[in-house]
Design a protein around this motif. Structure first.
Motif, PDB file in Angstrom:
ATOM      1  N   PRO A 153      -7.836  -5.992  -1.869  1.00  0.00           N
ATOM      2  CA  PRO A 153      -8.945  -4.829  -2.568  1.00  0.00           C
ATOM      3  C   PRO A 153     -10.188  -5.800  -3.136  1.00  0.00           C
ATOM      4  O   PRO A 153     -10.137  -7.373  -3.920  1.00  0.00           O
ATOM      5  CB  PRO A 153      -8.612  -4.245  -4.265  1.00  0.00           C
ATOM      6  CG  PRO A 153      -7.566  -4.229  -3.609  1.00  0.00           C
ATOM      7  CD  PRO A 153      -6.590  -5.698  -2.819  1.00  0.00           C
ATOM      8  N   LYS A 204     -10.297  -7.340  -6.838  1.00  0.00           N
ATOM      9  CA  LYS A 204      -9.484  -8.419  -7.053  1.00  0.00           C
ATOM     10  C   LYS A 204     -10.147  -9.569  -6.702  1.00  0.00           C
ATOM     11  O   LYS A 204      -9.914 -10.827  -6.993  1.00  0.00           O
ATOM     12  CB  LYS A 204      -8.374  -8.172  -6.096  1.00  0.00           C
ATOM     13  CG  LYS A 204      -7.272  -8.876  -6.619  1.00  0.00           C
ATOM     14  CD  LYS A 204      -6.110  -9.406  -5.161  1.00  0.00           C
ATOM     15  CE  LYS A 204      -5.202 -10.400  -5.664  1.00  0.00           C
ATOM     16  NZ  LYS A 204      -3.922 -10.665  -4.464  1.00  0.00           N
ATOM     17  N   MET A 218       1.076  -1.192   0.217  1.00  0.00           N
ATOM     18  CA  MET A 218      -0.161   0.108  -0.053  1.00  0.00           C
ATOM     19  C   MET A 218       0.923   1.458  -0.142  1.00  0.00           C
ATOM     20  O   MET A 218       2.178   1.089   0.664  1.00  0.00           O
ATOM     21  CB  MET A 218      -0.872  -0.009   1.326  1.00  0.00           C
ATOM     22  CG  MET A 218      -1.730  -0.967   1.159  1.00  0.00           C
ATOM     23  SD  MET A 218      -2.693  -0.893   2.574  1.00  0.00           S
ATOM     24  CE  MET A 218      -4.024  -1.927   2.559  1.00  0.00           C
ATOM     25  N   ARG A 234      -8.497   3.752   5.162  1.00  0.00           N
ATOM     26  CA  ARG A 234      -9.047   2.935   4.792  1.00  0.00           C
ATOM     27  C   ARG A 234     -10.110   2.219   5.398  1.00  0.00           C
ATOM     28  O   ARG A 234     -10.087   2.232   6.457  1.00  0.00           O
ATOM     29  CB  ARG A 234      -8.253   1.405   3.950  1.00  0.00           C
ATOM     30  CG  ARG A 234      -6.687   2.736   2.778  1.00  0.00           C
ATOM     31  CD  ARG A 234      -7.425   2.499   1.781  1.00  0.00           C
ATOM     32  NE  ARG A 234      -7.620   1.117   0.778  1.00  0.00           N
ATOM     33  CZ  ARG A 234      -7.376   1.098  -0.002  1.00  0.00           C
ATOM     34  NH1 ARG A 234      -7.367   2.548  -0.716  1.00  0.00           N
ATOM     35  NH2 ARG A 234      -7.535   0.057  -0.811  1.00  0.00           N
ATOM     36  N   HIS A 283     -11.188  -1.452   6.097  1.00  0.00           N
ATOM     37  CA  HIS A 283     -11.029  -2.960   6.037  1.00  0.00           C
ATOM     38  C   HIS A 283     -12.266  -3.867   6.503  1.00  0.00           C
ATOM     39  O   HIS A 283     -12.008  -3.624   8.066  1.00  0.00           O
ATOM     40  CB  HIS A 283      -9.754  -3.222   6.500  1.00  0.00           C
ATOM     41  CG  HIS A 283      -8.960  -4.179   6.066  1.00  0.00           C
ATOM     42  ND1 HIS A 283      -8.091  -4.079   4.876  1.00  0.00           N
ATOM     43  CD2 HIS A 283      -9.105  -5.414   6.126  1.00  0.00           C
ATOM     44  CE1 HIS A 283      -7.513  -5.336   4.910  1.00  0.00           C
ATOM     45  NE2 HIS A 283      -8.673  -6.415   6.139  1.00  0.00           N
ATOM     46  N   CYS A 317     -16.097  -1.064   2.157  1.00  0.00           N
ATOM     47  CA  CYS A 317     -14.964  -0.866   2.657  1.00  0.00           C
ATOM     48  C   CYS A 317     -13.853  -1.398   1.109  1.00  0.00           C
ATOM     49  O   CYS A 317     -14.649  -1.852   0.393  1.00  0.00           O
ATOM     50  CB  CYS A 317     -14.762  -2.840   3.250  1.00  0.00           C
ATOM     51  SG  CYS A 317     -15.310  -3.359   4.817  1.00  0.00           S
ATOM     52  N   SER A 318     -12.906  -0.735   1.234  1.00  0.00           N
ATOM     53  CA  SER A 318     -12.315  -0.542  -0.201  1.00  0.00           C
ATOM     54  C   SER A 318     -11.136  -1.714   0.138  1.00  0.00           C
ATOM     55  O   SER A 318     -10.443  -2.084  -1.411  1.00  0.00           O
ATOM     56  CB  SER A 318     -10.775   0.255   0.211  1.00  0.00           C
ATOM     57  OG  SER A 318     -10.331   0.427   1.342  1.00  0.00           O
ATOM     58  N   ASP A 319     -10.985  -2.448   1.465  1.00  0.00           N
ATOM     59  CA  ASP A 319     -10.365  -4.049   1.391  1.00  0.00           C
ATOM     60  C   ASP A 319     -11.216  -5.002   2.173  1.00  0.00           C
ATOM     61  O   ASP A 319     -11.624  -3.957   3.394  1.00  0.00           O
ATOM     62  CB  ASP A 319      -8.805  -3.490   1.692  1.00  0.00           C
ATOM     63  CG  ASP A 319      -7.773  -2.728   0.941  1.00  0.00           C
ATOM     64  OD1 ASP A 319      -7.687  -2.748   0.135  1.00  0.00           O
ATOM     65  OD2 ASP A 319      -8.381  -1.622   1.676  1.00  0.00           O
TER      66      ASP A 319
END
Length: 311
Positions: free
Chosen positions: A216, A219, A1, A33, A35, A200-202
């Motif tokens: 992510p 993905k 990151m 972020r 998570h 969430c971004s991840d």
């Protein structure tokens, strides 16, 4: 990151007797972020959140929080706030009195911040009502206000949307998104895949104490393979015929609703795009196109079931 890390865990292991709750966990959470943690019951989510809040210490591995290595003492790291298994509240005190007590515990001026925290979570109108009469969703929001009162740089939350109605959930989502925009890192667990996808971004998926995916959401969706999609059109018969002839598309009998003429197909995204193009060329209007199961939920089921099978 690229952003500095709020959490960096390497090889974290935690056992309770002969039960291995966490087995070599690696985790990275960037500042600013949100998570998400997902996993079946007993996967280790609550144990991991407890480590981040200083409620337990790892048996082995290294855990850095906000740039500082976590030691062996049971204490909340500086700049970290949140709750696991629901917020701890005094039921006989009002919402405001609960926050005053917390502020005093942290040595803060009780005259500042409390009204702002209550307004932030939408509890101003019930600030002087006793917590014992609060619904589950209101208690969750008061717990969030208590965490916000300390102005954390890392916020750790366990099922923050529990008991919230749609308006309350939208409100809490807005609070968390604004916190992330100002640089606060948020780690939250949830059984609600829609919450994780919205916020969430991840995401990290745990199964039997191990990480089966971390990264992510994009993905995860890209690696998930074929999904089932519901398609409602202006001409169900033509749509079904075109789908049956489309390369890479399998017409699926599952996912339909009683009395619904929706078509359910299973396909990779490129094949699905080509099917939509064929429908448009045939003057068939597409009125709905959505996954039967979200990409996150589909990946969650696949990854956790595979982990269980490999045990």
């Amino acid at each position: 990151m690229d952003a500095p890390l709020a959490v960096r865990a390497r090889g974290i292991t935690k056992c309770f007797g002969e039960v291995v709750a966490l087995d070599g966990i690696d985790l990275e959470v960037g500042q600013g972020r949100i998570h998400g943690l997902a996993g079946p019951n007993g996967a280790g989510k609550t144990t991991l959140l407890g480590l981040l809040l200083g409620l337990a210490v790892a048996d082995s591995g290294r855990l850095d929080i906000l740039g500082t290595p976590v030691g062996r003492a049971l204490s909340a790291p500086e700049g970290v706030a949140g709750f696991v298994d629901g917020p701890g509240l005094y039921p006989s005190l009002t919402a405001r009195q609960n926050l005053v007590a917390l502020a005093a515990l942290h040595g803060r001026d009780t005259r500042t911040g409390i009204d702002a925290a209550l307004e932030q979570v939408g509890l101003t109108d019930v600030a002087d009502d006793r917590a014992r009469g609060f619904s589950l969703g209101m208690r969750q929001r008061l717990g969030l206000a208590a965490a916000l009162l300390t102005r954390p740089r890392l916020l750790v939350l366990d099922e923050p949307s529990n008991g919230l109605d749609p308006a309350g959930k939208k409100h809490v989502h807005g609070v968390l998104s604004r916190l992330a925009e100002t640089g606060t890192a948020v780690v939250l667990s949830s059984h609600r895949m829609d919450d994780l996808e919205a916020l969430c971004s991840d995401v990290t998926i745990l199964a039997t104490g191990r990480v089966v995916f971390s990264g992510p959401l994009g993905k995860l969706a890209a690696e998930n393979g074929e999904l089932a999609y519901r398609i409602r059109t202006s001409d169900p018969l033509t749509a079904r015929r075109l789908a049956a002839d489309a390369p890479g598309v399998v017409v699926d009998g599952t996912g339909t609703r009683p009395g619904d003429e929706a078509l359910v197909v299973r396909a990779l995204v490129p094949a699905l795009d080509e099917l939509v193009a064929r429908l448009v060329r045939a003057s068939v209007a597409v009125r709905e196109l959505a996954p039967v199961v979200s990409p996150l939920e589909a990946a969650f089921l696949t990854l956790t079931e595979q982990q269980e099978a490999d045990r």
